[in-house]
Design a protein around this motif. Structure first.
Motif, short mmCIF file in Angstrom:
data_model
loop_
_atom_site.label_atom_id
_atom_site.label_comp_id
_atom_site.label_asym_id
_atom_site.label_seq_id
_atom_site.Cartn_x
_atom_site.Cartn_y
_atom_site.Cartn_z
N CYS A 290 67.62 -47.04 -6.46
CA CYS A 290 68.88 -46.30 -6.62
C CYS A 290 68.66 -44.80 -6.38
O CYS A 290 69.51 -44.13 -5.78
CB CYS A 290 69.47 -46.53 -8.01
N SER A 291 67.52 -44.27 -6.87
CA SER A 291 67.21 -42.86 -6.65
C SER A 291 67.05 -42.57 -5.17
O SER A 291 67.52 -41.55 -4.66
CB SER A 291 65.93 -42.47 -7.39
N GLU A 292 66.38 -43.49 -4.46
CA GLU A 292 66.21 -43.31 -3.02
C GLU A 292 67.57 -43.36 -2.32
O GLU A 292 67.86 -42.55 -1.43
CB GLU A 292 65.28 -44.39 -2.46
N ILE A 293 68.41 -44.31 -2.73
CA ILE A 293 69.75 -44.42 -2.14
C ILE A 293 70.54 -43.15 -2.45
O ILE A 293 71.24 -42.60 -1.59
CB ILE A 293 70.48 -45.69 -2.65
N GLU A 294 70.43 -42.68 -3.69
CA GLU A 294 71.14 -41.47 -4.09
C GLU A 294 70.67 -40.27 -3.27
O GLU A 294 71.48 -39.46 -2.82
CB GLU A 294 70.92 -41.20 -5.59
N SER A 295 69.35 -40.18 -3.05
CA SER A 295 68.81 -39.09 -2.22
C SER A 295 69.34 -39.18 -0.80
O SER A 295 69.74 -38.17 -0.21
CB SER A 295 67.28 -39.14 -2.19
N ALA A 296 69.36 -40.40 -0.25
CA ALA A 296 69.89 -40.59 1.11
C ALA A 296 71.36 -40.21 1.16
O ALA A 296 71.83 -39.59 2.13
CB ALA A 296 69.68 -42.03 1.57
N MET A 297 72.10 -40.59 0.13
CA MET A 297 73.53 -40.26 0.08
C MET A 297 73.73 -38.75 -0.06
O MET A 297 74.65 -38.19 0.52
CB MET A 297 74.22 -40.98 -1.09
N SER A 298 72.84 -38.10 -0.81
CA SER A 298 72.93 -36.63 -0.95
C SER A 298 72.68 -35.97 0.40
O SER A 298 73.38 -35.01 0.77
CB SER A 298 71.91 -36.13 -1.97
N VAL A 299 71.70 -36.47 1.14
CA VAL A 299 71.43 -35.93 2.48
C VAL A 299 72.63 -36.15 3.38
O VAL A 299 73.07 -35.26 4.10
CB VAL A 299 70.15 -36.57 3.07
N LYS A 300 73.18 -37.37 3.34
CA LYS A 300 74.35 -37.69 4.16
C LYS A 300 75.53 -36.80 3.76
O LYS A 300 76.26 -36.30 4.63
CB LYS A 300 74.71 -39.18 3.98
N GLU A 301 75.74 -36.62 2.45
CA GLU A 301 76.82 -35.76 1.97
C GLU A 301 76.62 -34.32 2.47
O GLU A 301 77.56 -33.67 2.91
CB GLU A 301 76.87 -35.77 0.44
N SER A 302 75.37 -33.86 2.44
CA SER A 302 75.06 -32.52 2.92
C SER A 302 75.37 -32.39 4.41
O SER A 302 75.96 -31.40 4.85
CB SER A 302 73.59 -32.21 2.66
#
Length: 167
Positions: free
Chosen positions: A42-54
Motif C-alpha cells: 500500500c505504501s508503494e502504491i501510495e508513493s506511485a499515486m503521489s508521483v502520479k498526482e505530482s
C-alpha cells in the motif's frame, strides 16, 4: 507418585496449552507479516499515486499557464485588430478628404484655366489650347496616380488584415 503423575499430567496439559498458544502466536506473527507486507504494498502504491498526482498537478499547472498565455494573446490580438480597424477608417477618411481637396483644387484650376482662356487673345488661343491639353494630361496623370495610391493603400490594409487574422 500419583502426585508426580498428576504434575506430569498437569505439565502435559500446560505444554499442550503452551503449544497451542505458540501456534496462535506463530499464526498471529504470520498474519502480522502478511499485514506488514500489505502495508508495504500500500505504501508503494501510495508513493506511485503521489508521483502520479505530482505529474498531473504539474501538467495541470502547465496547461493553466499555457491557457492564460493564449487568452492574453487573444486579447492582444483583439485589441490590435480594433486598432487596425480604427486606423483603416482613419486612412479611408483621410483618403476621402484628400480626394475631395484634389477635386476642389482641380475644379478651381479648371475654372482658372477657362477664365484665363477667355482673357487672352484669339492669337494666343492655339498656344493656350496646347497648354490646356498639357494640363488636362497632367490632371489625367494625377487622377491615375491618385487611383494607384488608393489601390496601394487598400492592398496594404488588406494584407495587414490578412496577416493579423492568420496570426
Amino acid at each position: 507418585m500419583e502426585d508426580s503423575g498428576a504434575i506430569l499430567c498437569q505439565i502435559s496439559v500446560y505444554k499442550d496449552m503452551l503449544d497451542q498458544v505458540n501456534l496462535e502466536i506463530e499464526a498471529n506473527i504470520q498474519v502480522t507479516r502478511e499485514i506488514e507486507s500489505e502495508i508495504v504494498k500500500c505504501s508503494e502504491i501510495e508513493s506511485a499515486m503521489s508521483v502520479k498526482e505530482s505529474e498531473l498537478t504539474k501538467s495541470y499547472l502547465a496547461s493553466q499557464f499555457e491557457l492564460s498565455g493564449l487568452n492574453s494573446v487573444a486579447a492582444d490580438s483583439k485589441n490590435s485588430l480594433k486598432l487596425l480597424d480604427d486606423e483603416i477608417r482613419r486612412l479611408r477618411n483621410e483618403h476621402s478628404e484628400i480626394l475631395r481637396k484634389i477635386n476642389e483644387k482641380r475644379e478651381g484650376f479648371v475654372k482658372m484655366c477657362f477664365e484665363f482662356q477667355r482673357e487672352i487673345c484669339v492669337d494666343e488661343d492655339s498656344e493656350l489650347r496646347s497648354e490646356r491639353e498639357f494640363l488636362e494630361n497632367e490632371v489625367r496623370v494625377l487622377e491615375e496616380k491618385n487611383a494607384d495610391v488608393k489601390n496601394s493603400i487598400l492592398a496594404y490594409v488588406e494584407d495587414e488584415m490578412v496577416n493579423l487574422l492568420s496570426d
